[in-house]
Design an enzyme around this catalytic site. Structure first.
Site, mmCIF file in Angstrom:
data_model
loop_
_atom_site.group_PDB
_atom_site.id
_atom_site.type_symbol
_atom_site.label_atom_id
_atom_site.label_comp_id
_atom_site.label_asym_id
_atom_site.label_seq_id
_atom_site.Cartn_x
_atom_site.Cartn_y
_atom_site.Cartn_z
ATOM 1 N N LYS A 51 -66.632 28.291 -22.523
ATOM 2 C CA LYS A 51 -66.197 28.575 -21.159
ATOM 3 C C LYS A 51 -65.349 27.395 -20.714
ATOM 4 O O LYS A 51 -65.286 26.387 -21.417
ATOM 5 C CB LYS A 51 -67.406 28.729 -20.222
ATOM 6 C CG LYS A 51 -68.414 27.579 -20.341
ATOM 7 C CD LYS A 51 -69.636 27.781 -19.449
ATOM 8 C CE LYS A 51 -70.636 28.782 -19.953
ATOM 9 N NZ LYS A 51 -70.710 30.012 -19.219
ATOM 10 N N ARG A 52 -64.694 27.511 -19.543
ATOM 11 C CA ARG A 52 -63.939 26.359 -19.070
ATOM 12 C C ARG A 52 -64.854 25.150 -18.907
ATOM 13 O O ARG A 52 -66.054 25.292 -18.654
ATOM 14 C CB ARG A 52 -63.255 26.706 -17.737
ATOM 15 C CG ARG A 52 -62.062 27.611 -17.907
ATOM 16 C CD ARG A 52 -61.011 26.978 -18.803
ATOM 17 N NE ARG A 52 -60.420 25.840 -18.162
ATOM 18 C CZ ARG A 52 -59.269 25.871 -17.499
ATOM 19 N NH1 ARG A 52 -58.567 26.986 -17.424
ATOM 20 N NH2 ARG A 52 -58.789 24.782 -16.937
ATOM 21 N N HIS A 97 -64.705 34.792 -5.271
ATOM 22 C CA HIS A 97 -65.194 34.470 -6.618
ATOM 23 C C HIS A 97 -65.902 33.135 -6.721
ATOM 24 O O HIS A 97 -66.248 32.716 -7.826
ATOM 25 C CB HIS A 97 -64.044 34.464 -7.625
ATOM 26 C CG HIS A 97 -63.436 35.804 -7.868
ATOM 27 N ND1 HIS A 97 -63.852 36.647 -8.880
ATOM 28 C CD2 HIS A 97 -62.458 36.449 -7.219
ATOM 29 C CE1 HIS A 97 -63.130 37.757 -8.850
ATOM 30 N NE2 HIS A 97 -62.272 37.665 -7.843
ATOM 31 N N LYS A 114 -70.705 39.134 -22.359
ATOM 32 C CA LYS A 114 -70.105 39.360 -23.685
ATOM 33 C C LYS A 114 -71.083 38.952 -24.785
ATOM 34 O O LYS A 114 -71.206 39.630 -25.812
ATOM 35 C CB LYS A 114 -68.778 38.596 -23.801
ATOM 36 C CG LYS A 114 -67.734 39.111 -22.797
ATOM 37 C CD LYS A 114 -66.544 38.173 -22.587
ATOM 38 C CE LYS A 114 -65.789 38.597 -21.328
ATOM 39 N NZ LYS A 114 -64.742 37.623 -20.929
ATOM 40 N N THR A 120 -69.002 35.852 -16.851
ATOM 41 C CA THR A 120 -68.735 37.100 -17.566
ATOM 42 C C THR A 120 -68.922 36.881 -19.066
ATOM 43 O O THR A 120 -69.239 37.822 -19.795
ATOM 44 C CB THR A 120 -67.304 37.607 -17.286
ATOM 45 O OG1 THR A 120 -66.407 36.494 -17.295
ATOM 46 C CG2 THR A 120 -67.235 38.303 -15.935
ATOM 47 N N LYS A 166 -70.770 23.632 -14.806
ATOM 48 C CA LYS A 166 -71.191 24.463 -15.941
ATOM 49 C C LYS A 166 -72.085 23.696 -16.909
ATOM 50 O O LYS A 166 -72.718 24.266 -17.786
ATOM 51 C CB LYS A 166 -69.965 25.020 -16.669
ATOM 52 C CG LYS A 166 -69.145 26.005 -15.815
ATOM 53 C CD LYS A 166 -67.902 26.468 -16.543
ATOM 54 C CE LYS A 166 -66.968 27.311 -15.678
ATOM 55 N NZ LYS A 166 -67.462 28.694 -15.467
HETATM 56 N N1 CRA Z 1 -64.086 30.443 -12.273
HETATM 57 C C1 CRA Z 1 -66.366 32.165 -11.133
HETATM 58 O O1 CRA Z 1 -66.585 30.798 -11.211
HETATM 59 C C2 CRA Z 1 -66.788 34.413 -12.137
HETATM 60 C C3 CRA Z 1 -65.276 34.628 -12.148
HETATM 61 C C4 CRA Z 1 -64.911 36.089 -11.989
HETATM 62 C C5 CRA Z 1 -64.868 32.461 -11.075
HETATM 63 C C6 CRA Z 1 -67.083 32.929 -12.245
HETATM 64 O O2 CRA Z 1 -68.480 32.725 -12.148
HETATM 65 O O3 CRA Z 1 -67.373 35.119 -13.200
HETATM 66 O O4 CRA Z 1 -64.654 33.876 -11.097
HETATM 67 N N2 CRA Z 1 -64.370 31.949 -9.820
HETATM 68 O O5 CRA Z 1 -65.482 36.637 -10.852
HETATM 69 C C7 CRA Z 1 -63.081 31.643 -9.506
HETATM 70 O O6 CRA Z 1 -62.162 31.673 -10.283
HETATM 71 C C8 CRA Z 1 -61.597 30.996 -7.779
HETATM 72 O O7 CRA Z 1 -62.874 31.307 -8.206
HETATM 73 C C9 CRA Z 1 -64.114 31.762 -12.215
HETATM 74 O O8 CRA Z 1 -63.561 32.372 -13.072
#
Ligand code: CRA
Length: 820
Positions: free
Chosen positions: A547-548, A359, A659, A655, A553
């Site tokens: 988002k976080r 991810h 949305k 994601t 970001k």
């Molecule tokens: N932080 C990615 O950064 C992605 C999600 C789900 C992340 C996002 O861009 O949409 O995963 N990666 O695939 C992550 O958690 C450990 O890596 C995320 O949520």
């Protein structure tokens, strides 16, 4: 067809009875929270019948099962979602009205089960929804954290974390299953003993501490198909018998330690997104839920199958990032030490059962554990990883004789560390990225050596989201409008949305679409007023970044641009400027100081801008406190502009971007993650793209970065904005934002100044923002863009993603639960 329990009279009766039995009260006396519990128990009753029915169907049809192994499941509230999936939302809403109750207020009583950080955890939740809806047998496997993601309060502009005691009043949608409890062992040592019968060594794990893992099951309802799958999350309890035994031996200390271990292990979710803290307790959590889940999966398999060597025909373990990767060694341990298989046979099974999803390429997120910690905590599992590593290195040597660089780069254990990604790739039969660009970067950069050695394992699965929660539940006005136009099939077949394209030039339809958007903006404005005390104008452009909080970001880019606009309006009061509301929502990891400073900066800018009468309310800045799944649903529905502005190459997929798109908000973004595919679907003319490409960024990075000084020196407007960070414009304490300033310009900033190219992309971003404004001023053009975003979002359903996982990786069988 509506279930009998949801006939209004039956339903009302059941709610009243539940209030009576649970609280010894009448409906009139009960609190809203108590009524929420009563309503939930009524709904759970119906679900339990389907749950039993599903189990019976599975027993009869014996389908292959996917176990989705994840440290995080960001479920969000269950009540409303279950009602949607049971097809009973409208009916129940009316029944509650007849009792004088508002379904929204009742839903608002539910705590958000927030057992996850951000995208990765929410993805797991969307996947469970899609698996059940598509008639696949699936278990989510995770941890029942006592405290989920912290609650965020904003005090004096700062983030303050408060514990999320989500189980305080009891959670109605969970079921304790003590009969499936398992033991998990930590520490101790491995004694080697010769087995004269088998003529080989036996490995006996002794002197360990044991914890009892007790599962809690949550039902996962499919949409209108009677399927109910299970999210199984594990709680930890001390092992009482062993305790007494220890007391007998006078081993009081050990008994207390075991008790402590049980209490601490599931206490709290680590609040890091995309960042590894490397804490021992975290590794304990990982092994705890992985071991319990594998034991349960194998026990279940053995109940109805007697050949363990065919496990892979009925079982697949999907590892959600490297967090559960210890599963491959644990599976080897179970097969060898408990099932009595030899290494080769065990390896053959394991490598057919395990698959891995990557991810992120952010290096600080890559999990690496010190050998000392790992082998002390999990001595037998560590032994097995050593052997996997030894054999893998032999393979490397065979393929690349004399090439020691390869060993250095690819070994599982190297430099005193266990590298979990390498273990996952070597033992998994599938390695996937989460968006096309991300998978390409994995293949060509981050995991190049692995891709060259085993290209057949690599594949892409672009993320998706569930339209049941993020349109049907979150945006009922638009959902009804869509159904009115194209029928209800979109709920389980989102590609149907493309039928909306015929309305792209239909003035009446466009007006309806924008009227709905406006009503959703009013709903959000009301929420903001109630929760943040800020008045915002729903006629202004709602420009949203939720988002976080993470430097990559680039919330900082957004707020610096707000400052720039503020300066422009102040300098040219006569300037034609369309009113804009910049909305932020973000939690920062509790230990991420710079991220927390950025939150403070946003709030300080908001203070100045919102209270400056001279700009006539043209600009507003709002920071929504405690962004989470429940308020996200309201936020997406109300967005005009979707800010997806990560440094290209850094956001694996995203994601939230999907949305927003689904809810009719054009993307203002970089060519990063799934934005690339969004633009491909909707057309470049219906998005606002800016910034450097991932190739450019990677190129700079490989050649020592770029020079933000040049921009500072040559662009006076950017320079002014940066000066304002340290000259008291937004805080009387001129040192308040020094660290942020330094992060962009100080040569000593590690690894280099402006690591995320904020200044490098600033002008391009400002121009894109200008294009947004121009487009918005043209009402018809904007309405068409917004509608086309919804119409072209069909690809981004998690139903499509799940079907791809099924076709390419899992090969599951469809099950039938509902008889027609
Ligand atoms: N932080 C990615 O950064 C992605 C999600 C789900 C992340 C996002 O861009 O949409 O995963 N990666 O695939 C992550 O958690 C450990 O890596 C995320 O949520």
């Amino acid at each position: 067809m509506i279930d009998k329990q949801f006939e209004k009279e039956e339903f009302k009766k059941s709610v009243k009875e539940n209030v009576k039995f649970l609280y010894r009260k009448t409906l009139e006396e009960a609190t809203q929270e108590q009524i929420f519990q009563a309503v939930s128990y009524t709904v759970k009753d119906v679900i339990i019948d389907n749950w039993l029915k599903s189990q019976k169907a599975y027993e009869k049809q014996d389908p292959k099962i996917v176990y989705y192994m994840s440290m995080e499941f960001l479920m969000g509230r269950a009540l409303g979602n279950n009602l949607i999936n049971l097809g009973a939302y409208g009916e129940v809403k009316e029944a509650l009205e007849e009792l004088g109750l508002d379904i929204n207020c009742i839903e608002d009583q539910e705590p958000d089960p927030a057992l996850g950080n951000g995208g990765l955890g929410r993805l797991a939740a969307c996947f469970l929804d899609s698996l059940a809806t598509l008639n696949y047998c699936a278990y989510g496997c995770g941890i029942r954290y006592r405290y989920g993601m912290f609650k965020q309060e904003i005090r004096d502009g700062y983030q303050v974390e408060a514990p999320d005691n989500w189980l305080k009043n009891g959670y109605p949608f969970e079921l304790r299953r003590p009969e499936y409890a398992k033991e998990v062992h930590f520490g101790g040592y491995v004694r080697v003993e010769w087995d004269p019968v088998k003529n080989e060594n036996k490995f006996i794990h002794e002197g360990y501490q044991a914890v009892k893992a007790v599962p809690y099951d949550m039902p996962i309802t499919g949409y209108n198909n009677d399927v109910v799958n299970t999210l199984r999350i594990w709680d930890a309890e001390p092992i009482v018998d062993f305790n007494l035994d220890s007391f007998d031996k006078g081993d009081y200390h050990n008994a207390v330690e075991q008790e402590n271990l049980a209490r601490t292990i599931v206490e709290v979710l680590y609040p890091n997104d995309n960042h590894m803290a490397g804490k021992e307790l975290r590794l304990k959590q990982q092994y705890f839920f992985v071991s319990a889940s594998l034991q349960a999966a194998i026990a279940k398999y053995k109940k109805t199958h007697d050949d363990i060597t065919k496990l892979h025909e009925k079982v697949v373990f999907q590892m959600n990032d490297t967090h559960p990767t210890v599963a491959v060694a644990e599976l080897m341990r179970i097969l060898i030490d408990e099932e009595g298989l030899g290494w080769d046979q065990a390896w053959d099974i394991t490598t057919k059962c395990c698959a891995y999803t990557n991810h992120t390429i952010m290096s600080e997120a890559l999990e690496k554990w010190p050998i000392e910690l790992f082998s002390r905590l999990l001595p037998r599992v560590y032994q097995i990883i050593e052997e996997i590593n030894r054999r893998f290195i032999l393979e490397i040597q065979q393929k690349y004789p004399g090439n020691f660089e390869k060993i250095k780069k690819m070994a599982i254990i190297y430099d005193g560390q266990v590298k979990m990604a390498h273990l996952a790739i070597v033992a998994g039969y599938s390695v996937n990225g989460v968006a096309r660009l991300h998978t390409e970067i994995l293949k060509n950069q981050e995991l190049k050596d692995f891709y060259e050695m085993m290209p057949e394992k690599f594949n892409n699965k672009t993320n998706g989201i569930t339209q049941r929660r993020f349109l049907a539940h979150g945006n009922p006005l638009l959902a009804d409008w869509v159904t009115d136009k194209i029928g209800p099939d979109w709920i389980t077949d989102l590609s149907q949305l493309s039928k909306l394209k015929v309305y792209a030039d239909d003035e009446k339809a466009l007006q309806e679409f924008m009227t709905i958007k406006f009503k959703n903006k009013e709903r959000l404005a009301k929420y903001i007023l109630e929760h943040n005390g800020v008045e915002v104008d729903p006629h202004s452009i709602f420009d949203i970044q939720v988002k976080r909080l993470h430097e990559y970001k680039r919330q900082l880019l957004n707020i610096l641009h707000v400052i720039y606009l503020y300066n422009q309006i102040k300098a040219h009061p006569e300037m034609d400027f369309y009113p804009r509301t910049f909305i932020f929502g973000a939690k920062a990891s509790a230990a991420y100081a710079r991220a927390k400073k950025i939150i403070k900066l946003i709030n300080c800018v908001a203070d100045v801008v919102n209270n400056d009468a001279s700009i006539n309310g043209k600009l507003k800045v709002v920071f929504i406190e405690n962004y989470r799944v429940s308020n996200a649903e309201i936020i997406f529905a109300a967005a005009d502009v979707s800010e997806q502005i990560s440094t290209a190459s850094k956001e694996a997929s995203g994601t939230g971007n999907m949305k927003f798109m689904l809810n009719g908000a054009p993307t203002l973004g970089t060519m990063d993650g799934a934005n690339v595919e969004i633009v491909q679907e909707v057309g470049e003319e219906n998005a606002f793209i800016f910034g450097m490409s991932s190739d450019q960024i990677i190129n700079y990075e490989n050649n020592g970065g770029y020079d933000p000084d040049f921009i500072y020196n040559t662009d006076p407007e950017i320079r002014q904005v940066l000066m304002q960070l340290i000259n008291g414009t937004f805080s009387s304490d001129t040192e308040m934002f020094r660290d942020i300033y330094n992060s962009l310009l100080d040569k000593r900033n590690m690894p280099r100044p402006d690591q995320y190219f904020i200044l490098g992309d600033f002008r391009s971003y400002a121009e894109a923002q200008k294009r947004v404004e121009e487009a918005y001023k043209d009402e018809k053009r904007w309405a068409k863009m917004a509608l086309l975003n919804t119409a072209c979002s069909g690809k981004f359903t998690s139903d499509r993603t799940i079907q791809e996982y099924v076709d390419d990786i899992w090969h599951l069988d469809k099950v039938v639960v509902k008889e027609n």
